[in-house]
Every structure is written in structure tokens, then in C-alpha cells.
Motif scaffolding. Sequence first.
Motif, PDB file in Angstrom:
ATOM      1  N   ALA A  40      -6.792  -3.892  -1.454  1.00 33.52           N
ATOM      2  CA  ALA A  40      -5.418  -4.356  -1.289  1.00 33.52           C
ATOM      3  C   ALA A  40      -4.886  -4.033   0.102  1.00 33.52           C
ATOM      4  CB  ALA A  40      -4.531  -3.703  -2.352  1.00 33.52           C
ATOM      5  N   ASP A  41      -3.818  -4.740   0.481  1.00 39.46           N
ATOM      6  CA  ASP A  41      -3.197  -4.498   1.794  1.00 39.46           C
ATOM      7  C   ASP A  41      -2.783  -3.046   1.967  1.00 39.46           C
ATOM      8  OD1 ASP A  41      -3.475  -7.048   2.779  1.00 39.46           O
ATOM      9  OD2 ASP A  41      -1.422  -7.679   2.341  1.00 39.46           O
ATOM     10  N   GLU A  42      -2.212  -2.437   0.912  1.00 40.06           N
ATOM     11  CA  GLU A  42      -1.751  -1.060   1.065  1.00 40.06           C
ATOM     12  C   GLU A  42      -2.921  -0.092   1.253  1.00 40.06           C
ATOM     13  OE1 GLU A  42      -1.301  -2.076  -3.418  1.00 40.06           O
ATOM     14  OE2 GLU A  42      -1.056  -3.074  -1.473  1.00 40.06           O
ATOM     15  N   GLN A  43      -4.079  -0.421   0.683  1.00 41.48           N
ATOM     16  CA  GLN A  43      -5.252   0.426   0.885  1.00 41.48           C
ATOM     17  C   GLN A  43      -5.801   0.285   2.294  1.00 41.48           C
ATOM     18  OE1 GLN A  43      -7.352  -1.158  -2.608  1.00 41.48           O
ATOM     19  NE2 GLN A  43      -7.338   0.910  -3.492  1.00 41.48           N
ATOM     20  N   MET A  44      -5.872  -0.952   2.791  1.00 38.10           N
ATOM     21  CA  MET A  44      -6.352  -1.147   4.159  1.00 38.10           C
ATOM     22  C   MET A  44      -5.353  -0.576   5.165  1.00 38.10           C
ATOM     23  SD  MET A  44      -8.806  -1.963   6.084  1.00 38.10           S
ATOM     24  CE  MET A  44     -10.012  -3.054   5.337  1.00 38.10           C
ATOM     25  N   SER A  45      -4.057  -0.627   4.836  1.00 36.29           N
ATOM     26  CA  SER A  45      -3.051  -0.004   5.698  1.00 36.29           C
ATOM     27  C   SER A  45      -3.300   1.490   5.823  1.00 36.29           C
ATOM     28  CB  SER A  45      -1.646  -0.235   5.140  1.00 36.29           C
ATOM     29  OG  SER A  45      -1.324  -1.606   5.105  1.00 36.29           O
ATOM     30  N   LEU A  47      -6.153   3.037   5.379  1.00 36.05           N
ATOM     31  CA  LEU A  47      -7.392   3.258   6.129  1.00 36.05           C
ATOM     32  C   LEU A  47      -7.155   3.045   7.630  1.00 36.05           C
ATOM     33  CD1 LEU A  47     -10.372   3.900   6.241  1.00 36.05           C
ATOM     34  CD2 LEU A  47     -10.857   1.488   5.714  1.00 36.05           C
ATOM     35  N   ALA A  48      -6.389   2.011   7.978  1.00 38.25           N
ATOM     36  CA  ALA A  48      -6.099   1.763   9.399  1.00 38.25           C
ATOM     37  C   ALA A  48      -5.335   2.939  10.005  1.00 38.25           C
ATOM     38  CB  ALA A  48      -5.299   0.466   9.550  1.00 38.25           C
ATOM     39  N   MET A  49      -4.398   3.514   9.266  1.00 39.02           N
ATOM     40  CA  MET A  49      -3.665   4.674   9.771  1.00 39.02           C
ATOM     41  C   MET A  49      -4.589   5.877   9.913  1.00 39.02           C
ATOM     42  SD  MET A  49      -0.846   5.745  11.001  1.00 39.02           S
ATOM     43  CE  MET A  49       0.387   4.518  10.495  1.00 39.02           C
ATOM     44  N   ALA A  50      -5.503   6.060   8.950  1.00 39.34           N
ATOM     45  CA  ALA A  50      -6.463   7.160   9.056  1.00 39.34           C
ATOM     46  C   ALA A  50      -7.354   6.988  10.283  1.00 39.34           C
ATOM     47  CB  ALA A  50      -7.307   7.236   7.784  1.00 39.34           C
ATOM     48  N   ILE A  51      -7.752   5.736  10.573  1.00 37.38           N
ATOM     49  CA  ILE A  51      -8.571   5.463  11.765  1.00 37.38           C
ATOM     50  C   ILE A  51      -7.760   5.745  13.031  1.00 37.38           C
ATOM     51  CG2 ILE A  51      -9.691   3.621  13.076  1.00 37.38           C
ATOM     52  CD1 ILE A  51     -10.476   2.387  10.325  1.00 37.38           C
ATOM     53  N   ALA A 176       2.067  -4.991  11.357  1.00 35.60           N
ATOM     54  CA  ALA A 176       3.164  -4.633  10.468  1.00 35.60           C
ATOM     55  C   ALA A 176       3.157  -3.169  10.051  1.00 35.60           C
ATOM     56  CB  ALA A 176       3.115  -5.515   9.218  1.00 35.60           C
ATOM     57  N   THR A 177       2.131  -2.418  10.429  1.00 35.39           N
ATOM     58  CA  THR A 177       2.007  -1.045   9.928  1.00 35.39           C
ATOM     59  C   THR A 177       1.905   0.004  11.039  1.00 35.39           C
ATOM     60  OG1 THR A 177      -0.403  -1.320   9.729  1.00 35.39           O
ATOM     61  CG2 THR A 177       0.924  -1.768   7.771  1.00 35.39           C
ATOM     62  N   GLY A 178       2.191  -0.368  12.282  1.00 31.54           N
ATOM     63  CA  GLY A 178       2.207   0.609  13.360  1.00 31.54           C
ATOM     64  C   GLY A 178       0.846   1.141  13.739  1.00 31.54           C
ATOM     65  N   THR A 179      -0.201   0.327  13.557  1.00 25.68           N
ATOM     66  CA  THR A 179      -1.555   0.781  13.882  1.00 25.68           C
ATOM     67  C   THR A 179      -2.206  -0.075  14.971  1.00 25.68           C
ATOM     68  OG1 THR A 179      -2.407  -0.504  11.997  1.00 25.68           O
ATOM     69  CG2 THR A 179      -1.962   1.817  11.620  1.00 25.68           C
TER      70      THR A 179
END
Length: 433
Positions: A40-45, A47-51, A176-179
Amino acid sequence: MNAPELFDAVEIIATKRDGAALSPAQIAWVVDAYTRGVVADEQMSALAMAILLRGMDRAEISAWTTAMIDSGRRLDFSGLPRPAVDKHSTGGVGDKITLPLAPLVAACGLSVPQLSGRGLGHTGGTLDKLEAIPGWRAQLSNAEIEAQLREVGAVVCAPGDDLAPADRKLYALRDATGTVESIPLIASSIMSKKIAEGACGLVLDVKTGSGAFMKDLERSRELAETMVALGADAGLPTTAVLTDMDQPLGRTAGNALEVRESLEVLAGGGPSDVVELTVALAREMLELGGGGEADPAEALADGRAMDLWRRMIAAQGGDPEAALPTARHVEEVRATAPGAVTFEAYQVGVTAWRLGAGRARKEDAVQAAAGVELLVGPGEQVSAGQPIAALHTDTPERIPRAQEAFEAAVTVHATVDEARGVGPGSRILGRVG
């Protein structure tokens, strides 16, 4: 009954959250599963923040790039009669280099498949600029791209939906998620599309400064080194040029305005910084493509590049002889004091955006004629009351907010020496690869 998934998204997120490296198999699965809608988008969001926070090593970035390439199809230009070499810029204010560069390099003997994008925020998009030309179309099929490369030698167009579709989906999420600022995600985003294009060489123009996404030279160098390494891992010879984006490139920021300035360069004139960077990048591309003996400066001077521009525009339905759109309203900005003037690139980009040249969201329309025209160059001496810029727009109600941004862009120094050395100096800050 659906087959069970190989991995669990939450476990992958936790692995990167805790600072561990992801395996190639984990990366291949999560990118594919996100493209399929399983992650889902929230899961990839997450992961992107963790990266963004934990980073990735070279093996992880290479695996991530490969996974995004594998989400779609690859183009193959190996059968063209001339080597295909591409160029990519990380974006800036007034960066119209693709427009004169593609026909110039083709005129010197290479094929140039330039798959380009649209502007967002304070940076302009190549496709928006070219769409100011009456009749020109950005969408071409893969067969049309190859045919134009064979017949003309250069094409500038939009990438197809089947080129790294995982990147297109992830890019919108990052925005959209600051990454967006994550170097591993920036590098893999750019290089997945460029490797999938199937060129035999790639030159990167990595901008640094106020008008670039990377403000710091060392971060820009890190990004360049990461992308050059990804090219090497994929067997794509890649070099990068680090270029200054503290001041706008050239004298215009907008769509039709930048096309007009590009035509001046193709006609043998134009601002010296635009000419310098165009010729320098052309030489890098020719060296990668084995055409190092050709002189791009001569191809600009003798009209060959302009001839190829006309053929390239006409091949995509455009009328190279048609008049470019002009704004219904033009407002001059005058110097408030005597001295040497400089222009901060980011605020010039915001000015053009507020005038209607750019978009806040991908679906927004742009005005072809809107933008900023600088009437003096950075570091030039001006007198009080002298016109220093012209603001172009079809909607004059935009002028007051655009003027606010432009006032923030302008600094008038007491002397040229106090203008911090800004002026006709080289845009080129270094090279990687």
C-alpha cells in the motif's frame, strides 16, 4: 487461489528502519509488489522515509534501480546507424539546454533520444517549453521514436507509460511525503529511466545552488557519483558535469521565452553561459559516443544545428517557422538603486511560476507565454530606475505576487566587486566519471 507473497512489507520496513541492508530479493519483491498494488501507499511511504533517514549502500541502490527498470520494458537503440547518447539534467531555473543540445549533437553525428519531463514548482520542464511551438507534440510511440532517430537523428519527447512504471508511481508518492531529497531514491529514479531508454552513453548535468534541488555542492557531488556508479553497474558509460544554479541560466525563465532564447543560441548567438554549457555537454556526449573529432562550436556557427532543429520540430508536427506565443501583459521591473545587480535563481523560478509558467500540481495547465525576461546580466552595473526585467503573463492579476518574489530575487550591490563575483564566470564546477 493467489500464490503467497514472498515477503512481508512490514518486515522490510522494519529492516530498513533499524539500519540494516535490504537484500536484492527483498528489493525486487517490494518494488514489484508496490507496482502491483500489493504494498500500500502508506507502507511504501514508510519505507521511503526509512531510506531517507537510514540511506542505502551501493548494492542496495543498484538493486532498487534494476527493480524499477524491470517493472516495465526496455528500449533498444543498438540497431541505429549512429550511436545513441542521452543527457539528463537534474533541473534548474532557465535550464533550456536540451533544446539546442539535442539537435547540435545530432548535427555532429550521434543519435540523441531525449525522453524529457514537465516542470513542477520553480523548475521548468522541457516538454512544456517545446509545446509553446504551434503543432508540436510530445507523445510518440516507440516505433515513431526509432523512426525519427533514423531519419532525423534527434527526438525530444515524453517517455512512454511502459518505461519504469514503478518509478512514476513512487515519484508521485515521494513528492507528497517529504522524501524527495533522498539521494538513493533520486539516483535510482533518474537512472532507472535512463538505463531503460537503451542509449549507449549518458551525460548528467547535476545542478547545485539555490535554484537546484541540491543546494550544497558536496551533496550534488555525492548524487553525481552515485548515478555514475549506477551507470557503471548497468554497463551504461556515464559521466556527470557539476554546474552552478545560484543564478538563473541565461536571461529567460518561462516556456516560449526559453524557446526564443534557444533559437538565438542555435543561430550562433544567445547568452554566453547557455552557449558555454551547451557546447561543453555536447563535447561530453560526443566523447562517449565516439564522435570526439566533431566540433560542436562549429556546428552552431555554420547553421547545421539550426537545420537539424527545424527537421526535429517538423517531424513532431511543429511549425519551426511559426511565431511563438507572446504574453498579453508585460510589466517592467526597475532597479531601486544604482549598483551591480544579481538574481537569486530560486526566487526567479518562483516568479515565473506565479506568472503562470509553472505548475503546483502535475495536472495544472501552464501558460506558454508567461515567464521572466532578465534585461541585464548578473554582475552588471545598473542605474536607479533602469529596467532590469520584464514579467510576462496572460493574467495580469498575477503580477503583484510575482513582483514580491522578484523583489526577493534581486540584490543591488554598491559595486561590481561586492556582487560576490557573480557574472560571466564559468557555470561548470567539476566533473565526475
